[in-house]
Scaffold this motif. Structure first.
Motif, PDB file in Angstrom:
ATOM      1  N   LEU A  53       0.828  -1.210   0.000  1.00 27.16           N
ATOM      2  CA  LEU A  53       0.000   0.000   0.000  1.00 27.16           C
ATOM      3  C   LEU A  53       0.860   1.258   0.000  1.00 27.16           C
ATOM      4  O   LEU A  53       0.495   2.261  -0.623  1.00 27.16           O
ATOM      5  CB  LEU A  53      -0.965  -0.024   1.187  1.00 27.16           C
ATOM      6  CG  LEU A  53      -2.099  -1.046   1.028  1.00 27.16           C
ATOM      7  CD1 LEU A  53      -2.781  -1.293   2.364  1.00 27.16           C
ATOM      8  CD2 LEU A  53      -3.103  -0.573  -0.019  1.00 27.16           C
ATOM      9  N   ARG A  54       2.001   1.213   0.672  1.00 31.07           N
ATOM     10  CA  ARG A  54       2.915   2.364   0.626  1.00 31.07           C
ATOM     11  C   ARG A  54       3.430   2.562  -0.797  1.00 31.07           C
ATOM     12  O   ARG A  54       3.483   3.681  -1.300  1.00 31.07           O
ATOM     13  CB  ARG A  54       4.102   2.157   1.575  1.00 31.07           C
ATOM     14  CG  ARG A  54       3.826   2.495   2.998  1.00 31.07           C
ATOM     15  CD  ARG A  54       3.529   3.949   3.241  1.00 31.07           C
ATOM     16  NE  ARG A  54       4.669   4.776   2.840  1.00 31.07           N
ATOM     17  CZ  ARG A  54       4.593   6.036   2.467  1.00 31.07           C
ATOM     18  NH1 ARG A  54       3.442   6.652   2.430  1.00 31.07           N
ATOM     19  NH2 ARG A  54       5.665   6.704   2.122  1.00 31.07           N
ATOM     20  N   THR A  55       3.787   1.449  -1.455  1.00 30.53           N
ATOM     21  CA  THR A  55       4.254   1.513  -2.841  1.00 30.53           C
ATOM     22  C   THR A  55       3.172   2.095  -3.747  1.00 30.53           C
ATOM     23  O   THR A  55       3.464   2.837  -4.683  1.00 30.53           O
ATOM     24  CB  THR A  55       4.662   0.109  -3.331  1.00 30.53           C
ATOM     25  OG1 THR A  55       5.722  -0.354  -2.498  1.00 30.53           O
ATOM     26  CG2 THR A  55       5.132   0.130  -4.769  1.00 30.53           C
ATOM     27  N   ALA A  56       1.908   1.788  -3.424  1.00 31.73           N
ATOM     28  CA  ALA A  56       0.781   2.286  -4.216  1.00 31.73           C
ATOM     29  C   ALA A  56       0.438   3.732  -3.883  1.00 31.73           C
ATOM     30  O   ALA A  56      -0.434   4.319  -4.515  1.00 31.73           O
ATOM     31  CB  ALA A  56      -0.439   1.395  -3.999  1.00 31.73           C
ATOM     32  N   GLY A  57       1.108   4.301  -2.868  1.00 32.57           N
ATOM     33  CA  GLY A  57       0.914   5.707  -2.567  1.00 32.57           C
ATOM     34  C   GLY A  57       0.089   6.032  -1.340  1.00 32.57           C
ATOM     35  O   GLY A  57      -0.194   7.206  -1.073  1.00 32.57           O
ATOM     36  N   GLN A  58      -0.315   5.024  -0.575  1.00 30.23           N
ATOM     37  CA  GLN A  58      -1.087   5.297   0.639  1.00 30.23           C
ATOM     38  C   GLN A  58      -0.193   5.975   1.677  1.00 30.23           C
ATOM     39  O   GLN A  58       0.994   5.672   1.782  1.00 30.23           O
ATOM     40  CB  GLN A  58      -1.667   4.003   1.221  1.00 30.23           C
ATOM     41  CG  GLN A  58      -2.790   3.421   0.410  1.00 30.23           C
ATOM     42  CD  GLN A  58      -4.023   4.299   0.407  1.00 30.23           C
ATOM     43  OE1 GLN A  58      -4.371   4.905   1.419  1.00 30.23           O
ATOM     44  NE2 GLN A  58      -4.673   4.382  -0.740  1.00 30.23           N
ATOM     45  N   SER A  59      -0.778   6.861   2.432  1.00 33.37           N
ATOM     46  CA  SER A  59      -0.008   7.608   3.435  1.00 33.37           C
ATOM     47  C   SER A  59       0.195   6.773   4.697  1.00 33.37           C
ATOM     48  O   SER A  59      -0.585   5.875   5.008  1.00 33.37           O
ATOM     49  CB  SER A  59      -0.745   8.895   3.815  1.00 33.37           C
ATOM     50  OG  SER A  59      -1.896   8.592   4.586  1.00 33.37           O
ATOM     51  N   MET A  75       6.721   2.301  10.212  1.00 26.71           N
ATOM     52  CA  MET A  75       7.950   2.610   9.472  1.00 26.71           C
ATOM     53  C   MET A  75       9.080   1.669   9.889  1.00 26.71           C
ATOM     54  O   MET A  75       9.866   1.236   9.036  1.00 26.71           O
ATOM     55  CB  MET A  75       8.360   4.060   9.686  1.00 26.71           C
ATOM     56  CG  MET A  75       7.481   5.048   8.979  1.00 26.71           C
ATOM     57  SD  MET A  75       8.030   6.723   9.390  1.00 26.71           S
ATOM     58  CE  MET A  75       6.646   7.668   8.803  1.00 26.71           C
ATOM     59  N   LYS A  76       9.159   1.344  11.181  1.00 27.62           N
ATOM     60  CA  LYS A  76      10.209   0.438  11.653  1.00 27.62           C
ATOM     61  C   LYS A  76      10.059  -0.949  11.040  1.00 27.62           C
ATOM     62  O   LYS A  76      11.039  -1.621  10.755  1.00 27.62           O
ATOM     63  CB  LYS A  76      10.145   0.298  13.182  1.00 27.62           C
ATOM     64  CG  LYS A  76      10.883   1.339  13.934  1.00 27.62           C
ATOM     65  CD  LYS A  76      10.846   0.987  15.403  1.00 27.62           C
ATOM     66  CE  LYS A  76      11.685   1.938  16.220  1.00 27.62           C
ATOM     67  NZ  LYS A  76      11.642   1.605  17.640  1.00 27.62           N
ATOM     68  N   ARG A  77       8.807  -1.392  10.862  1.00 28.15           N
ATOM     69  CA  ARG A  77       8.566  -2.726  10.338  1.00 28.15           C
ATOM     70  C   ARG A  77       8.633  -2.780   8.827  1.00 28.15           C
ATOM     71  O   ARG A  77       8.718  -3.848   8.230  1.00 28.15           O
ATOM     72  CB  ARG A  77       7.182  -3.219  10.787  1.00 28.15           C
ATOM     73  CG  ARG A  77       7.099  -3.417  12.303  1.00 28.15           C
ATOM     74  CD  ARG A  77       5.853  -4.132  12.689  1.00 28.15           C
ATOM     75  NE  ARG A  77       5.797  -5.456  12.146  1.00 28.15           N
ATOM     76  CZ  ARG A  77       6.257  -6.567  12.742  1.00 28.15           C
ATOM     77  NH1 ARG A  77       6.826  -6.476  13.913  1.00 28.15           N
ATOM     78  NH2 ARG A  77       6.144  -7.742  12.166  1.00 28.15           N
ATOM     79  N   SER A  78       8.591  -1.622   8.193  1.00 33.81           N
ATOM     80  CA  SER A  78       8.541  -1.570   6.746  1.00 33.81           C
ATOM     81  C   SER A  78       9.842  -2.026   6.107  1.00 33.81           C
ATOM     82  O   SER A  78      10.925  -1.679   6.564  1.00 33.81           O
ATOM     83  CB  SER A  78       8.225  -0.146   6.286  1.00 33.81           C
ATOM     84  OG  SER A  78       8.237  -0.052   4.890  1.00 33.81           O
ATOM     85  N   ALA A  79       9.699  -2.770   5.026  1.00 29.12           N
ATOM     86  CA  ALA A  79      10.873  -3.218   4.274  1.00 29.12           C
ATOM     87  C   ALA A  79      11.320  -2.136   3.299  1.00 29.12           C
ATOM     88  O   ALA A  79      12.399  -2.221   2.720  1.00 29.12           O
ATOM     89  CB  ALA A  79      10.579  -4.498   3.519  1.00 29.12           C
ATOM     90  N   LEU A  80      10.478  -1.158   3.065  1.00 26.75           N
ATOM     91  CA  LEU A  80      10.780  -0.105   2.069  1.00 26.75           C
ATOM     92  C   LEU A  80      11.678   0.956   2.645  1.00 26.75           C
ATOM     93  O   LEU A  80      11.677   1.298   3.756  1.00 26.75           O
ATOM     94  CB  LEU A  80       9.482   0.518   1.570  1.00 26.75           C
ATOM     95  CG  LEU A  80       8.503  -0.458   0.933  1.00 26.75           C
ATOM     96  CD1 LEU A  80       7.227   0.269   0.530  1.00 26.75           C
ATOM     97  CD2 LEU A  80       9.123  -1.121  -0.276  1.00 26.75           C
TER      98      LEU A  80
END
Length: 80
Positions: A53-59, A75-80
């Protein structure tokens, strides 16, 4: 008698015998292990969905509201 002592007495009475209590302890421990494995699968799925969803642009704010986690935690758990 405090609450823990009452709960212990209640559980031991329900188990009936020491052997019954040991059997129940084994069952409960296996169930906890199963639940931990299921929890890990669900956490991995949630993290993958957040990344997608972050890649798709969700805030981060939208994702935070949906997951009920702070933006910082996401953000800590995010792989991006």
């Amino acid at each position: 008698m405090d609450e823990r002592a009452r709960r212990t007495a209640r559980v031991m009475k329900k188990a009936g015998t020491e052997r019954g209590a040991l059997e129940r302890l084994s069952q409960v421990s296996r169930e906890i292990e199963r639940l931990h494995r299921e929890e890990q699968k669900l956490l991995q799925e949630r993290d993958a969905l957040v990344d997608g969803l972050r890649t798709a642009g969700q805030s981060w704010n939208m994702l935070s509201a949906r997951t009920r986690l702070s933006r910082q935690a996401l953000m800590k758990r995010s792989a991006l």
